[in-house]
Write an enzyme that holds these catalytic residues in place. Structure first.
Site, mmCIF file in Angstrom:
data_model
loop_
_atom_site.group_PDB
_atom_site.id
_atom_site.type_symbol
_atom_site.label_atom_id
_atom_site.label_comp_id
_atom_site.label_asym_id
_atom_site.label_seq_id
_atom_site.Cartn_x
_atom_site.Cartn_y
_atom_site.Cartn_z
ATOM 1 N N HIS A 79 -43.115 9.759 -27.014
ATOM 2 C CA HIS A 79 -43.425 10.325 -27.626
ATOM 3 C C HIS A 79 -44.579 10.539 -28.621
ATOM 4 O O HIS A 79 -45.422 10.817 -27.348
ATOM 5 C CB HIS A 79 -41.888 10.326 -28.548
ATOM 6 C CG HIS A 79 -41.729 11.966 -28.762
ATOM 7 N ND1 HIS A 79 -42.511 13.063 -28.917
ATOM 8 C CD2 HIS A 79 -41.043 11.660 -30.975
ATOM 9 C CE1 HIS A 79 -41.999 13.815 -30.191
ATOM 10 N NE2 HIS A 79 -40.695 13.776 -30.893
ATOM 11 N N HIS A 127 -44.149 16.204 -18.950
ATOM 12 C CA HIS A 127 -42.885 16.887 -20.175
ATOM 13 C C HIS A 127 -41.838 16.840 -19.892
ATOM 14 O O HIS A 127 -41.464 17.910 -18.943
ATOM 15 C CB HIS A 127 -44.172 18.047 -20.908
ATOM 16 C CG HIS A 127 -43.638 18.230 -21.596
ATOM 17 N ND1 HIS A 127 -42.583 18.963 -22.765
ATOM 18 C CD2 HIS A 127 -44.463 17.573 -22.802
ATOM 19 C CE1 HIS A 127 -42.303 18.959 -24.124
ATOM 20 N NE2 HIS A 127 -44.098 18.387 -24.330
ATOM 21 N N ASP A 178 -51.137 15.111 -25.193
ATOM 22 C CA ASP A 178 -51.863 13.581 -25.533
ATOM 23 C C ASP A 178 -53.111 13.551 -24.324
ATOM 24 O O ASP A 178 -53.389 12.542 -24.695
ATOM 25 C CB ASP A 178 -50.426 12.883 -25.457
ATOM 26 C CG ASP A 178 -49.397 12.711 -26.341
ATOM 27 O OD1 ASP A 178 -49.742 12.619 -28.365
ATOM 28 O OD2 ASP A 178 -48.081 12.724 -26.263
HETATM 29 C C1 COA Z 1 -42.545 12.846 -20.686
HETATM 30 C C2 COA Z 1 -41.570 12.191 -20.264
HETATM 31 C C3 COA Z 1 -41.168 11.236 -21.057
HETATM 32 C C4 COA Z 1 -40.825 13.391 -19.668
HETATM 33 O O1 COA Z 1 -39.863 12.676 -19.096
HETATM 34 P P1 COA Z 1 -38.270 13.112 -17.792
HETATM 35 O O2 COA Z 1 -38.203 14.195 -18.513
HETATM 36 O O3 COA Z 1 -37.381 11.976 -18.756
HETATM 37 O O4 COA Z 1 -38.848 13.353 -16.522
HETATM 38 P P2 COA Z 1 -38.429 11.906 -15.626
HETATM 39 O O5 COA Z 1 -38.188 10.206 -15.926
HETATM 40 O O6 COA Z 1 -36.991 12.124 -15.219
HETATM 41 O O7 COA Z 1 -39.457 12.117 -14.293
HETATM 42 C C5 COA Z 1 -38.922 12.437 -13.687
HETATM 43 C C6 COA Z 1 -40.524 12.090 -12.070
HETATM 44 O O8 COA Z 1 -41.526 12.202 -12.425
HETATM 45 C C7 COA Z 1 -42.084 11.775 -12.665
HETATM 46 N N1 COA Z 1 -42.621 10.750 -13.948
HETATM 47 C C8 COA Z 1 -43.026 11.382 -14.801
HETATM 48 N N2 COA Z 1 -43.744 10.769 -15.642
HETATM 49 C C9 COA Z 1 -44.401 10.680 -15.055
HETATM 50 C C10 COA Z 1 -46.034 10.423 -15.380
HETATM 51 N N3 COA Z 1 -46.479 9.906 -16.674
HETATM 52 N N4 COA Z 1 -46.646 9.696 -14.721
HETATM 53 C C11 COA Z 1 -46.422 9.280 -13.192
HETATM 54 N N5 COA Z 1 -45.036 10.429 -12.626
HETATM 55 C C12 COA Z 1 -43.795 10.328 -13.230
HETATM 56 C C13 COA Z 1 -40.484 10.152 -12.911
HETATM 57 O O9 COA Z 1 -40.971 8.461 -12.002
HETATM 58 C C14 COA Z 1 -39.473 10.841 -11.919
HETATM 59 O O10 COA Z 1 -39.745 10.811 -10.550
HETATM 60 P P3 COA Z 1 -38.912 10.579 -9.620
HETATM 61 O O11 COA Z 1 -38.418 11.660 -9.409
HETATM 62 O O12 COA Z 1 -38.907 9.570 -8.190
HETATM 63 O O13 COA Z 1 -37.762 9.180 -9.818
HETATM 64 C C15 COA Z 1 -42.861 11.516 -19.201
HETATM 65 O O14 COA Z 1 -43.142 12.439 -17.660
HETATM 66 C C16 COA Z 1 -43.434 10.221 -19.106
HETATM 67 O O15 COA Z 1 -42.920 9.315 -19.359
HETATM 68 N N6 COA Z 1 -44.986 10.949 -19.496
HETATM 69 C C17 COA Z 1 -45.723 9.898 -19.618
HETATM 70 C C18 COA Z 1 -45.458 9.758 -21.440
HETATM 71 C C19 COA Z 1 -46.537 11.113 -22.314
HETATM 72 O O16 COA Z 1 -47.366 11.098 -21.978
HETATM 73 N N7 COA Z 1 -45.936 11.599 -23.191
HETATM 74 C C20 COA Z 1 -45.913 12.649 -23.995
HETATM 75 C C21 COA Z 1 -45.276 13.893 -23.999
HETATM 76 S S1 COA Z 1 -45.832 14.800 -24.943
#
Ligand code: COA
Length: 429
Positions: A268, A307, A363
């Site tokens: 987050h 996101h 971010d």
């Molecule tokens: C923001 C976040 C938590 C959203 O997660 P979510 O909606 O639950 O998405 P998921 O975790 O289901 O990801 C969907 C797919 O994209 C991939 N993915 C998502 N974010 C990714 C990233 N930053 N880098 C690489 N792969 C990523 C996942 O591995 C998943 O792949 P799969 O379908 O092969 O399993 C996630 O994108 C993330 O962890 N980002 C990095 C942290 C970040 O920048 N957070 C700030 C948010 S404002």
């Protein structure tokens, strides 16, 4: 004539139900009537991580994740970032409309009158270990404010709510600056009421022996823009914590502490700190391809990318990228920017990221600007929490005054043992 309803056939009983649609959604309670027999509890919805469940109606923030749109109270974020100050936007988010000139003046004065913290709060903070994480200090100190303002418990009284809103927005930068200076071993600087919200924050962070701190206006404005971009973002993890804790009618200090605690996580608000660690780890542009391959192989994530809602370029990331150029004219270019830009370029043309609609989020660039301005990475999430307090409080007010809301209490699907006999301890093996 089309009807705003769904017809559901229960194949277990062959009964048919007509369920109304409410603003395009099914009211989960309308499914409870669908039962196999009179003893049956009825159908529930199962939605871990709230992937497709609206927990409230809200008129504060609108996001269209596919189009990359963000609006507060109907105003596009781009216009607010260009034309308004953070306190103007906080007023908008909290009260529904932009202030007039006289309303803004009164609002700024009111906030300014609440920037000081009790001497005992400073003593409380002095008790933290010298290297305590500033988010831990912020969360605990905001919760501790609850003990200083017992009047805050009357959450149903609008006047009491307004006073706590002023206190929280006023004191957040002061507590944040105290946390920073405690780690540095510097004496606490009191607020300076002549300065703007962000210039005063910079004063409390960085004033040393000079009689009057003069903030660089470009940096103060950049910080103000960053605060505007972070003021609210509808129902995310932290805001959900604010609403859930506030729904028990706990006072807003406790609810804000809970929201800030949620924000502290690396998935987050902690993400921008992680972005800088990642850029440090990559360290040179030529190592980017290997890093990308590692992420694609499932080893870690590209921090600052992806996101839950935005499946397009995060509009805040675009504004931050522009603001970065202004900041770097003053501070000099942060060498990490080259790595970030190249990383973005490679990721945006890579099939893995395209297929999953992974774009830079807020971010990705914010940490680079913050670092250029002189903030250490541990402070980044704190810089997120200060402006988001306005959004949390707006969401809290909306929740408290919504007649449909009550204490948040999700259901579960029980998967444990049905019933077991307790075996005396000497016979357990
Ligand atoms: C923001 C976040 C938590 C959203 O997660 P979510 O909606 O639950 O998405 P998921 O975790 O289901 O990801 C969907 C797919 O994209 C991939 N993915 C998502 N974010 C990714 C990233 N930053 N880098 C690489 N792969 C990523 C996942 O591995 C998943 O792949 P799969 O379908 O092969 O399993 C996630 O994108 C993330 O962890 N980002 C990095 C942290 C970040 O920048 N957070 C700030 C948010 S404002």
């Amino acid at each position: 004539m089309s009807k705003d309803t769904l017809t559901i056939v229960d194949n277990r009983t062959e009964k048919t139900y007509e369920v109304p649609l409410f603003k395009g959604a099914v009211r989960a309670m309308d499914l409870r009537q669908i039962k196999v027999n009179a003893e049956d509890f009825g159908v529930m919805t199962y939605d871990p991580a709230f992937m497709n469940t609206a927990s409230c109606q809200s008129s504060i923030t609108f996001i269209d994740g596919d189009k990359g749109i963000l609006r507060y109270r109907g105003y596009p974020i781009e216009q607010l970032a260009e034309k308004c100050s953070f306190l103007e936007v906080a007023y908008l988010v909290l009260f529904g409309e932009l202030p007039t000139a006289s309303q803004l003046k009164e609002w700024e004065t009111e906030i300014t009158l609440h920037t000081m913290i009790h001497e005992s709060v400073k003593k409380f903070m002095a008790g933290f270990h010298y290297d305590a994480h500033p988010m831990g200090m912020l969360v605990s100190t905001v919760a501790a404010l609850s003990t200083f303002y017992p009047d805050a418990k009357s959450v149903l009284d609008p006047k009491v709510r307004r006073l706590q809103i002023l206190r929280l927005i006023g004191k957040m930068p002061t507590i944040a600056a105290c946390a920073y200076r405690h780690r540095m071993g510097y004496p606490i600087v009191n607020p300076d009421n002549d300065l703007s919200y962000t210039a005063n924050f910079m004063n409390m962070l960085w004033r040393m022996v000079e009689p009057k701190f003069v903030a660089n206006p470009v940096l103060a404005r950049a910080l103000d823009i960053l605060f505007i971009l972070h003021a609210d973002h509808e129902q995310n993890c932290g805001t959900n914590a604010m609403r859930a804790v506030g729904s028990s009618q706990a006072d807003p200090y406790l609810a804000t502490a809970a929201a800030a605690a949620a924000l502290a996580g690396p998935l987050h608000g902690g993400a921008n700190e992680e972005v800088l660690k990642m850029l440090d780890e990559i360290s040179t542009v030529d190592r980017i391809p290997a890093f990308i391959e590692q992420v694609k192989g499932g080893k870690g994530r590209l921090m600052g990318f992806g996101h839950r809602v935005y499946k397009n370029y995060d509009p805040r990331a675009r504004i931050i990228k522009q603001t970065a150029e202004e900041v770097f004219k003053v501070t000099g270019r942060n060498p990490k920017l080259e790595i970030a830009i190249e990383l973005e370029k490679i990721a945006l043309s890579d099939e893995y990221f395209i297929k999953r609609k992974l774009y830079p989020n807020v971010d990705f660039y914010s940490g680079i600007i913050y670092q250029a301005m002189g903030f250490t990475p541990e402070m980044f999430t704190v810089l997120f929490a200060i402006p988001r307090t306005a959004g949390w409080l707006a969401q809290w007010q909306e929740m408290i005054t919504d007649p449909e809301q009550k204490i948040a209490r999700p259901r579960q699907i029980y998967t444990g043992h049905w019933i077991k006999e307790v075996v005396p301890i000497e016979k357990r093996g």
